[in-house]
Design a protein around this motif. Structure first.
Motif, PDB file in Angstrom:
ATOM      1  N   LEU A 173      39.896   0.858  -3.051  1.00 25.39           N
ATOM      2  CA  LEU A 173      40.729   2.019  -2.746  1.00 25.39           C
ATOM      3  C   LEU A 173      41.960   2.072  -3.646  1.00 25.39           C
ATOM      4  CD1 LEU A 173      40.567   1.906   1.155  1.00 25.39           C
ATOM      5  CD2 LEU A 173      39.496   3.606  -0.337  1.00 25.39           C
ATOM      6  N   GLU A 174      42.541   0.922  -3.936  1.00 25.85           N
ATOM      7  CA  GLU A 174      43.703   0.881  -4.831  1.00 25.85           C
ATOM      8  C   GLU A 174      43.311   1.366  -6.227  1.00 25.85           C
ATOM      9  OE1 GLU A 174      47.270  -2.271  -5.640  1.00 25.85           O
ATOM     10  OE2 GLU A 174      45.217  -3.008  -5.918  1.00 25.85           O
ATOM     11  N   ALA A 220      33.764   8.651  -9.866  1.00 27.34           N
ATOM     12  CA  ALA A 220      32.512   8.803  -9.120  1.00 27.34           C
ATOM     13  C   ALA A 220      31.953   7.440  -8.714  1.00 27.34           C
ATOM     14  CB  ALA A 220      31.497   9.572  -9.954  1.00 27.34           C
ATOM     15  N   GLU A 221      32.040   6.461  -9.621  1.00 34.22           N
ATOM     16  CA  GLU A 221      31.560   5.119  -9.299  1.00 34.22           C
ATOM     17  C   GLU A 221      32.362   4.501  -8.146  1.00 34.22           C
ATOM     18  OE1 GLU A 221      31.908   3.019 -12.937  1.00 34.22           O
ATOM     19  OE2 GLU A 221      30.236   4.061 -13.920  1.00 34.22           O
ATOM     20  N   LEU A 222      33.677   4.716  -8.169  1.00 34.55           N
ATOM     21  CA  LEU A 222      34.509   4.178  -7.096  1.00 34.55           C
ATOM     22  C   LEU A 222      34.240   4.892  -5.773  1.00 34.55           C
ATOM     23  CD1 LEU A 222      37.845   3.612  -9.022  1.00 34.55           C
ATOM     24  CD2 LEU A 222      36.446   1.864  -7.921  1.00 34.55           C
ATOM     25  N   ASP A 223      33.960   6.189  -5.834  1.00 37.01           N
ATOM     26  CA  ASP A 223      33.570   6.905  -4.616  1.00 37.01           C
ATOM     27  C   ASP A 223      32.323   6.279  -4.006  1.00 37.01           C
ATOM     28  OD1 ASP A 223      35.665   8.704  -4.745  1.00 37.01           O
ATOM     29  OD2 ASP A 223      34.496  10.249  -5.786  1.00 37.01           O
ATOM     30  N   ASP A 224      31.349   5.971  -4.864  1.00 36.32           N
ATOM     31  CA  ASP A 224      30.114   5.346  -4.385  1.00 36.32           C
ATOM     32  C   ASP A 224      30.393   3.952  -3.807  1.00 36.32           C
ATOM     33  OD1 ASP A 224      28.687   7.564  -5.146  1.00 36.32           O
ATOM     34  OD2 ASP A 224      28.038   6.721  -7.075  1.00 36.32           O
ATOM     35  N   GLU A 225      31.245   3.185  -4.491  1.00 37.09           N
ATOM     36  CA  GLU A 225      31.545   1.831  -4.016  1.00 37.09           C
ATOM     37  C   GLU A 225      32.229   1.863  -2.654  1.00 37.09           C
ATOM     38  OE1 GLU A 225      34.254  -2.097  -5.174  1.00 37.09           O
ATOM     39  OE2 GLU A 225      33.938  -0.513  -6.666  1.00 37.09           O
ATOM     40  N   VAL A 226      33.204   2.765  -2.493  1.00 37.61           N
ATOM     41  CA  VAL A 226      33.906   2.873  -1.210  1.00 37.61           C
ATOM     42  C   VAL A 226      32.936   3.284  -0.110  1.00 37.61           C
ATOM     43  CG1 VAL A 226      35.628   4.216   0.061  1.00 37.61           C
ATOM     44  CG2 VAL A 226      36.180   3.314  -2.205  1.00 37.61           C
TER      45      VAL A 226
END
Length: 274
Positions: free
Chosen positions: A167-168, A201-207
């Motif tokens: 998230l950070e 987009a990758e971080l959205d998927d990871e979260v």
């Protein structure tokens, strides 16, 4: 010893493997699993009766002592001093009741041990994750020996810390993405914009994946408890059915039937006589 500290106020959330605290005033703490949550206390709605009493004493002694000094009575000086002491006590009481601020003593020297969330969206997601983890920890007592609680506490704390890290990073990438979008026509920024978009987009998927994993843990714990309850109910039902059916049907005379037959016999006899 706690595995994770979570400190939050109206502006930020700090998630840390190192101890956090509330400094300069009052704070509240709440522990569950391997996590300790810390937050500054709310501002008192009023001064409180003790503080008002101290201010009253300060005002009274100050006025009376001042008048006595003007009248030449040296004892008035003692009353003035008492008033000053009462006023100082009221100030200290107010300072002790005021809300403190979040303090991370080793924030700069151990930056990798902390994650800071300031964006409202990231803070809300983390709040939802905290709720999921609390619900998970509440299932552990019912699971008994099926779960290694100390290990589960460490794993849950690590899952929260890793989510906070994602998230950070996402809030920082989103901020960069917004800055690049302000110069959308700049040719030299186009590859950076594309990279920021794909990273976001990758971080959205990871979260989303990390939240899904936490939800799955909650569901798994609830299903285990439900299976245990069903198994216990099945055992109770077997015992009850065995107890109630072992003697076979009760063929003893029914008192109600006997009473009905006797009543009918009396009625027949009465009719014959009349």
């Amino acid at each position: 010893m706690p595995s994770l500290y979570v400190a939050h106020d109206d502006e930020l959330v700090i998630v840390s493997r190192l101890a956090l605290e509330v400094a300069g005033g009052r704070g509240l703490s709440f522990g569950w699993g391997g996590v300790v949550e810390i937050t500054p206390a709310d501002e008192p709605a009023d001064r409180g009766p003790f503080e008002g009493l101290l201010y009253g004493f300060a005002l009274f002694f100050g006025i009376v002592g001042g008048l006595m000094l003007l009248g030449g009575a040296l004892v008035g000086g003692l009353l003035v001093l008492a008033g000053i002491a009462a006023g100082g006590g009221a100030v200290l009481y107010r300072l002790r009741r005021r809300p403190g601020v979040i303090s991370a003593p080793r924030f700069e020297s151990d930056r990798a041990q902390h994650h800071v969330l300031v964006d409202d969206r990231e803070r809300q997601v983390f709040s939802d994750a905290i709720d999921l983890c609390q619900r998970t920890s509440e299932t552990w007592p019912a699971l008994g020996a099926l779960i290694d609680v100390p290990m589960a506490e460490r794993q849950l704390a690590q899952a929260l810390f890793d989510l906070a890290g994602a998230l950070e990073r996402r809030q920082e990438i989103r901020e960069l993405h917004a800055e690049l979008a302000r110069h959308d026509g700049a040719f030299e920024l186009a590859p950076r914009m594309a990279k920021a978009t794909s990273t976001l987009a990758e971080l959205d998927d990871e979260v989303a994946q990390r939240l899904a994993a936490l939800r799955a843990v909650v569901v798994a714990g609830a299903e285990l408890i439900r299976d245990q309850e069903i198994e216990a109910l099945a055992r109770e039902a077997d015992e009850a059915l065995a107890r109630l059916t072992s003697a076979g049907p009760d063929i003893s005379a029914d008192a109600g039937s006997e009473l009905a037959e006797r009543t009918e016999a009396v009625l027949r006899a009465y009719r014959e006589l009349t």
